[in-house]
Scaffold this active site. Structure first.
Site, short mmCIF file in Angstrom:
data_model
loop_
_atom_site.label_atom_id
_atom_site.label_comp_id
_atom_site.label_asym_id
_atom_site.label_seq_id
_atom_site.Cartn_x
_atom_site.Cartn_y
_atom_site.Cartn_z
N HIS A 197 -2.01 -5.35 0.42
CA HIS A 197 -0.75 -4.94 -0.17
C HIS A 197 0.42 -5.05 0.80
O HIS A 197 1.46 -5.62 0.48
CB HIS A 197 -0.85 -3.50 -0.69
CG HIS A 197 0.42 -2.98 -1.28
ND1 HIS A 197 1.40 -2.37 -0.53
CD2 HIS A 197 0.88 -3.03 -2.56
CE1 HIS A 197 2.40 -2.03 -1.32
NE2 HIS A 197 2.12 -2.42 -2.55
N HIS B 194 -5.95 -0.37 -10.27
CA HIS B 194 -4.90 -0.65 -9.31
C HIS B 194 -5.45 -0.76 -7.88
O HIS B 194 -5.94 0.23 -7.33
CB HIS B 194 -3.86 0.46 -9.41
CG HIS B 194 -2.71 0.34 -8.47
ND1 HIS B 194 -2.35 1.34 -7.61
CD2 HIS B 194 -1.85 -0.67 -8.26
CE1 HIS B 194 -1.30 0.98 -6.92
NE2 HIS B 194 -0.97 -0.25 -7.28
#
Length: 241
Positions: free
Chosen positions: A51, A9
């Site tokens: 992100h 991740h």
């Protein structure tokens, strides 16, 4: 028993700054099968791995990435916030990031806000369709990549689709993703029975759940603790021999 494939991740974000080439290198060294990353776009149309909508949390800059030029973003330090060891680490451009990891692992690309056609064009140059899958929380982006890139596999989360039926018939997903809070053995088996691959996002070091996921034969885990999961999986597999 088939091993669960590990999706790292935002790269190995526990040992290196997330969504950087350093975190990708660390994830590859740990043996991750896939690297998950997020794509945003600058004001002048350059695709970046990041992100958040702003650069505030993971760089020494401030502001919306969509309102910054590529020249401004390229000058940012994306490593010092994490550790002085990574001072000077840059926000990766998507094209450079893909060149760096090509042939070393597969990828899960989550499109935050970006030109979908431009992203798809780069992903198609990464490898075969089996090397890539896509995801997004944007309804419009999901609709666009279903239309223009039907050959690329698509991930859809249970909490986004609302149900397995919607994931299959409306979202036309290939991978059905659960969270630590909504995963059950029966739900995994039902999704697999209906022809979907299964994935679980888990950002805690929950070794009991890790072991259960191996036993349930989940196809992928999307997580932060790659080495720990690998160790638990090895223990479960050895116990089954």
């Amino acid at each position: 028993m088939k091993p669960v494939l590990v999706v790292s991740h935002r790269g190995d974000n526990r040992r290196a700054p997330e969504n950087t080439i350093a975190s990708a290198q660390s994830a590859i060294a740990l043996g991750a099968d896939y690297i998950e990353f997020d794509v945003q776009q600058s004001a002048d149309g350059v695709l970046y791995i990041m992100h958040d909508e702003t650069v505030d949390r993971t760089t020494n800059g401030r502001g919306l990435i969509s309102e910054m030029t590529s020249g401004e973003i390229d000058r940012l330090d994306a490593g010092s916030w994490f550790s002085s060891e990574f001072e000077g680490e840059r926000v990766p451009r998507l094209d450079a990031f893909l060149r760096h990891i090509k042939g070393l692992c597969k990828i899960y690309c989550e499109i935050k806000q970006a030109n979908v056609s431009d992203v798809v064009a780069l992903l198609r140059g990464f490898g075969s369709p089996d090397d890539v899958f896509l995801g997004s929380f944007s309804v419009d982006i999901r609709q666009e990549y279903r239309t223009i890139a039907p050959e690329l596999r698509r991930n859809i989360q249970l909490h986004v689709a609302g149900s397995l039926e919607n994931a299959i018939h409306h979202e036309k997903g290939h991978i059905f993703e659960f969270l630590e809070t909504n995963i059950t053995r029966d739900a995994v088996f039902e999704a697999k029975k209906r022809g979907l691959e299964t994935m679980v996002f888990i950002d805690t070091p929950n070794t009991e759940l890790f072991a259960e996921l191996v036993r349930w034969q989940v196809d992928y885990v999307n997580l932060d603790h790659v080495a720990l999961f690998r160790a638990v999986q090895q223990e479960v597999l050895l116990a089954r021999q």
